[in-house]
Design an enzyme around this catalytic site. Sequence first.
Site, PDB file in Angstrom:
ATOM      1  N   PHE A 168      -9.500   4.261   4.431  1.00  0.00           N
ATOM      2  CA  PHE A 168     -10.368   4.896   5.425  1.00  0.00           C
ATOM      3  C   PHE A 168     -11.532   3.947   5.694  1.00  0.00           C
ATOM      4  CE2 PHE A 168      -9.792   9.801   5.222  1.00  0.00           C
ATOM      5  CZ  PHE A 168      -8.454   9.655   5.461  1.00  0.00           C
ATOM      6  N   HIS A 223       0.869  -1.176   0.000  1.00  0.00           N
ATOM      7  CA  HIS A 223       0.000   0.000   0.000  1.00  0.00           C
ATOM      8  C   HIS A 223       0.908   1.229   0.000  1.00  0.00           C
ATOM      9  CE1 HIS A 223      -3.628   2.257   0.426  1.00  0.00           C
ATOM     10  NE2 HIS A 223      -3.273   2.772   1.586  1.00  0.00           N
ATOM     11  N   HIS A 272      -0.820   8.900  -4.509  1.00  0.00           N
ATOM     12  CA  HIS A 272      -1.916   8.020  -4.092  1.00  0.00           C
ATOM     13  C   HIS A 272      -3.141   8.319  -4.954  1.00  0.00           C
ATOM     14  CE1 HIS A 272      -4.634   5.613  -2.003  1.00  0.00           C
ATOM     15  NE2 HIS A 272      -4.285   5.852  -0.757  1.00  0.00           N
TER      16      HIS A 272
END
Lengths: 412, 412
Positions: B392, B296, B333
């Site tokens: 999130f 990630h 990102h």
Amino acid sequence: MPSAVVITGMGLVSALGDRPSALHEALLGGGTAFGPSALIAEQAGSYRVAEIRDFAPRTYLGPRNLRPLDRTGQLAAAAAELALADSGWTIEARDARDVGLALGTTFCSVRTIGEFDRRAMRDGPEYASPIDFSNTVINAAAGQVAIWHHLRGVNSTISTGTASGLHALGYAAQMIRAGRATTLLAGGVEELCFESFLGFVRAGLVAAPGEGAVPRPFDTARDGCLLGEGAAFLVLESEDTARARGARVVGRIEGYGSGYDSRQATAHSEGENALAASIVRALGPSGPEGLAAVMSSASGHITLDAREAAGILEALGTRAAEVPVSTIKGHLGETQGAGGALATVVMLESLRTRRLPPIAGLEHPDPRVGLDLVIGRPRAIAASRALVTAVSREGNACALVISAADGADRRP
Amino acid sequence: MDPRSRVVVTGIGPVTSIGIGREAFWRSLLDGRSGIGPVESFDTRRYPVHLGGEVKAFEAPRFVTRQSPASMGRASQMAIAAARLALDDAGIDSGAIDPSRVGVAVGTTSGEPEWIERFNDRELAGERDLIGDEFLNRYPCHVLAAHVASELGFRGVNLVIPTACAAGNYAMAYGLDAIRLGEVDVMLAGGSDAFSRITYTGFARLGAIAPERVQPFDKHRKGMIPGEGAAVLVLESLDRALARGARIYAELAGYGLSCDASHMTAPQGDGAVRAMRAAMRDAGLAPHEISYISAHGTGTAANDRVETIAVKQAFGDAAARVPMSSIKSMLGHTMGAASAIEGAACALAVFDDRVPPTINLEEPDPDCDLDYVQGTSRALPVETAINNAYAFGGNNASVIFRKVRAERPGGR
């Protein structure tokens, strides 16, 4: 062998109550929830809405700090609490074994998203709220519900507009059938807010304002929906898991199908109908045999109601004349992402009590609809399997076949 | 269909700041090119940071041909481009395939944020009257998959999975199951997010945006940089791919999904471990059988440290020997697109036996002591790759890709 999927609990918050049986009773009596808005009084003006007045999240969520949850998160967490309690999945059980979540929503909270950005643009980016930022993602409600209720399994948010809630149920059932998960909370949520309200009005989707205005699903005089809000979840489990923990089974997911028609075809109501194919798939090899009722997603939309009806008619063929069709959106308004889940709960209650609510607001059925619409008063139905359908104006189509568990009608 | 049937990647369509289309994208990744530059899509003068990963070379009319590019937002346009590129790459003619057997699953963080931003600009300027039907027609996130399918005529399952920064992996995972369950024969699965001032504002407010470059796992890393992009992968069964003589990049061998259920924005690690373990179990692989980890790797202090700890926990002794890189060092990102773009990179790594580097990594953090493929790409046998994504809401998703050899059984 794919796992059979059973329903072991349900919970909801709606403009007509927070108990499945109470909501069902209200719908049977033709009760509607429309009135002036308190939430967005200034912007709604003379438009009527179906909002949850005096929503009291602490009734469901207790004294813990509610600040991290916006209205969407609170509605979802409340309905989830009720569903989990109904299913017997205690917090200790959820800590010991992963429970997943599939949450359907169109916007999550476009109010939070809108407010966050407006504040930053008005006062400067340094005044934007970090806590609100975490709620600007469209999976915020799913994340908040998972935190609140200790749901550590799969955590999916499904967006297909007004079909979102039903899609989330289908998605969850597939997860269980595929052996990916044994227990998921599945359903949907949508809040009423200024941003979505104005969007619906400006897109020409809302019935004319004024005192006494109601949506008229399937009616020749229909001129749009009225906006509502709510949340509903069902606890879906593999049959083995439910049996092993001695759970009370209230119903089953028998089949699911979904498809898509282009935006253009949907807007102009032309071409093949993806809902018909979705229903055929959901009904499976036995077809419409023994189908007791259909709960559609008709909301009063001029073209979409007709298109949904055409899909149902095509799929049921000659059997259509024997299958009564209803909708809850004449009572509760367009609840968007919550709609499919609320409709599924109401359908289960209808199977349990063998009474299907009438379509509120329907007086003069559109002759082109060609279905057995439930007008005026409840209809007696057989306690067998039933179909729930949902479509979106963007072209999504979804069908779910459910059945009530044997003996479920003896439930206290 | 066999629930354990093998599903493979036969088409790759990336739309990124360092290349549009498979070849340009892969060349840039192996060369370690950065796509970071000054933000042009909105004025950043009021922000403390000014860089972003925008796809400046993107020309929507090249790809959006059956609908008006101006009728939709940028995330839809990029998703359509990615879908067309992926289909071309797969050698699939969208007009010569049964449209009801092709599905579309798109992941996203924000959908089409530009349209709530425009709504807000009007509202703040006192021009509410000028808000028209464009908001509802273009903003809700499910329009992404709807626009892709409307452009290409595909009528199978269609949904958006807005699980934030893990969304691309969620969409690919859904595609794997949908094919195995026989819902569709071909799935276009991926993710798309357009550059958004809301996202930029939020990460700036959290102090999470690096001022100059993204330095995953570096001792002096200063954060992430928001980007944009899209990627779509063509998924189909191995048998179908072999039967039509398709080029097979990799098998989608398994996945694992989980939720931290603990904090909306701070990664906890245990959920990431559970997702990686579940993915390896699903693919039938042990940690020492994983050849490459696509991290990630956002470049924030918390993510890179926690992810490193999680990989060590999930991989045990094997962790130190598995190369792990973050292409966010090049792209920034890209939110809901990120794990789809990284999935494309994993499939290409497996196909090409080369892994992309982590650029800007000069002095590894003592807390980050794994092999991060520092600086330059590396040639090595890549039998398998695991793609990590965290989001999130506490969402975690890991997807595994595995090499497919021509001599393996499956029809030849």
